[in-house]
Design an enzyme around this catalytic site. Sequence first.
Site, PDB file in Angstrom:
ATOM      1  N   VAL A 131     -22.962  41.248  24.023  1.00 28.13           N
ATOM      2  CA  VAL A 131     -23.560  41.284  25.354  1.00 28.13           C
ATOM      3  C   VAL A 131     -24.193  39.925  25.661  1.00 28.13           C
ATOM      4  O   VAL A 131     -24.779  39.284  24.787  1.00 28.13           O
ATOM      5  CB  VAL A 131     -24.620  42.401  25.415  1.00 28.13           C
ATOM      6  CG1 VAL A 131     -25.428  42.327  26.707  1.00 28.13           C
ATOM      7  CG2 VAL A 131     -23.956  43.770  25.270  1.00 28.13           C
ATOM      8  N   SER A 164     -26.231  41.026  20.888  1.00 25.71           N
ATOM      9  CA  SER A 164     -26.550  40.504  22.217  1.00 25.71           C
ATOM     10  C   SER A 164     -27.077  39.088  22.083  1.00 25.71           C
ATOM     11  O   SER A 164     -27.907  38.800  21.212  1.00 25.71           O
ATOM     12  CB  SER A 164     -27.597  41.372  22.917  1.00 25.71           C
ATOM     13  OG  SER A 164     -27.950  40.817  24.179  1.00 25.71           O
ATOM     14  N   LYS A 165     -26.582  38.214  22.932  1.00 24.96           N
ATOM     15  CA  LYS A 165     -27.093  36.845  23.013  1.00 24.96           C
ATOM     16  C   LYS A 165     -28.412  36.891  23.771  1.00 24.96           C
ATOM     17  O   LYS A 165     -28.456  37.187  24.960  1.00 24.96           O
ATOM     18  CB  LYS A 165     -26.089  35.944  23.718  1.00 24.96           C
ATOM     19  CG  LYS A 165     -26.550  34.499  23.899  1.00 24.96           C
ATOM     20  CD  LYS A 165     -25.470  33.700  24.608  1.00 24.96           C
ATOM     21  CE  LYS A 165     -25.934  32.284  24.921  1.00 24.96           C
ATOM     22  NZ  LYS A 165     -26.901  32.260  26.063  1.00 24.96           N
ATOM     23  N   HIS A 166     -29.490  36.580  23.067  1.00 29.15           N
ATOM     24  CA  HIS A 166     -30.861  36.746  23.543  1.00 29.15           C
ATOM     25  C   HIS A 166     -31.547  35.386  23.473  1.00 29.15           C
ATOM     26  O   HIS A 166     -30.910  34.368  23.165  1.00 29.15           O
ATOM     27  CB  HIS A 166     -31.550  37.784  22.640  1.00 29.15           C
ATOM     28  CG  HIS A 166     -32.680  38.538  23.234  1.00 29.15           C
ATOM     29  ND1 HIS A 166     -33.942  38.010  23.374  1.00 29.15           N
ATOM     30  CD2 HIS A 166     -32.753  39.822  23.689  1.00 29.15           C
ATOM     31  CE1 HIS A 166     -34.744  38.921  23.900  1.00 29.15           C
ATOM     32  NE2 HIS A 166     -34.051  40.039  24.110  1.00 29.15           N
TER      33      HIS A 166
END
Length: 332
Positions: free
Chosen positions: A149, A177-179
Amino acid sequence: MTSPAVTSADITGLVGIVPTPSKPGSEAPDAVDTVDLDETARMVELIVASGVDVLLTNGTFGEVATLTYEELLAFNDTVIRTVANRIPVFCGASTLNTRDTIARSLALMGLGANGLFVGRPMWLPLDDEQLVSYYAAVCDAVPAAAVVVYDNTGVFKGKISSAAYAALAEIPQIVASKHLGVLSGSDAYASDLAAVKGRFPLLPTADNWLPSLEAFPGEVPAAWSGDVACGPEPVMALRRAIAEGLWDDARAVHEDIAWATEPLFPGGDISKFMPYSIQIDRAEFEAAGYIVPGPSRHPYGTAPAAYLEGGAEVGRRWAGIRQKYVATLAEP
């Protein structure tokens, strides 16, 4: 929904995100066939050979917004062939709508991608129900794909909420997820980690990996970096120090990386960076001299000179610290 061959347990270490090299003249609005495939293959080989654990393509500075469909496929085909199954590859499939994202996703998986790097439609912002429905629809339509994500507040007109993360954690194909990780004055990372209940990692930036890991020991197995396109050695040195529990070494590398990347945001303000992030990152890659990125594509070709100079200064600083870590990583 089914479980993909690549799982969340495979998302460890350093996740590299790469730009899309362009040919001279690619900044023109009528440019065609802009992807420099030879430079793409060279870049990917250098980065994979450095020991990066996972590769993502076609985020923001990877110019998913400016490539034609044919260019996107040609670029990712070259990436996948160059990687040759050595590490997982997640190809960027974001579009302005669900149907095009699904069509693009099927084509990318047909090239041999291990998974997809997927942002959400952003012409209008999605509420939580729409956001979760979108990711569920993509996963249902492409059951063989593992999905990372893409959580980027500036690009997608808002951050993914913790409530939405809790629902996304119920989709087994989502593996990360790329956070951004821990941020001063914000409890979003803590809330998001609690929401996903360990079902997939929330990847901080590499320059925020150590603070995030210190705040949440055992919960941050990987981080992402676009600076691999400036030379992966500094972030690979950080990866090694963390993996080996050499915390003094990790702190020293972290401080070097923080110094190198300090000029990236104009005046320290990410809100000034985001509208010009493609161009600023391009200036960084060019100045670092590790790859030949070529010009950014129309209409993202101009930016305030001071902003571009900030990006170039990051590239120069990175090239400087890289030399130290080339030697460090050569040591047994």
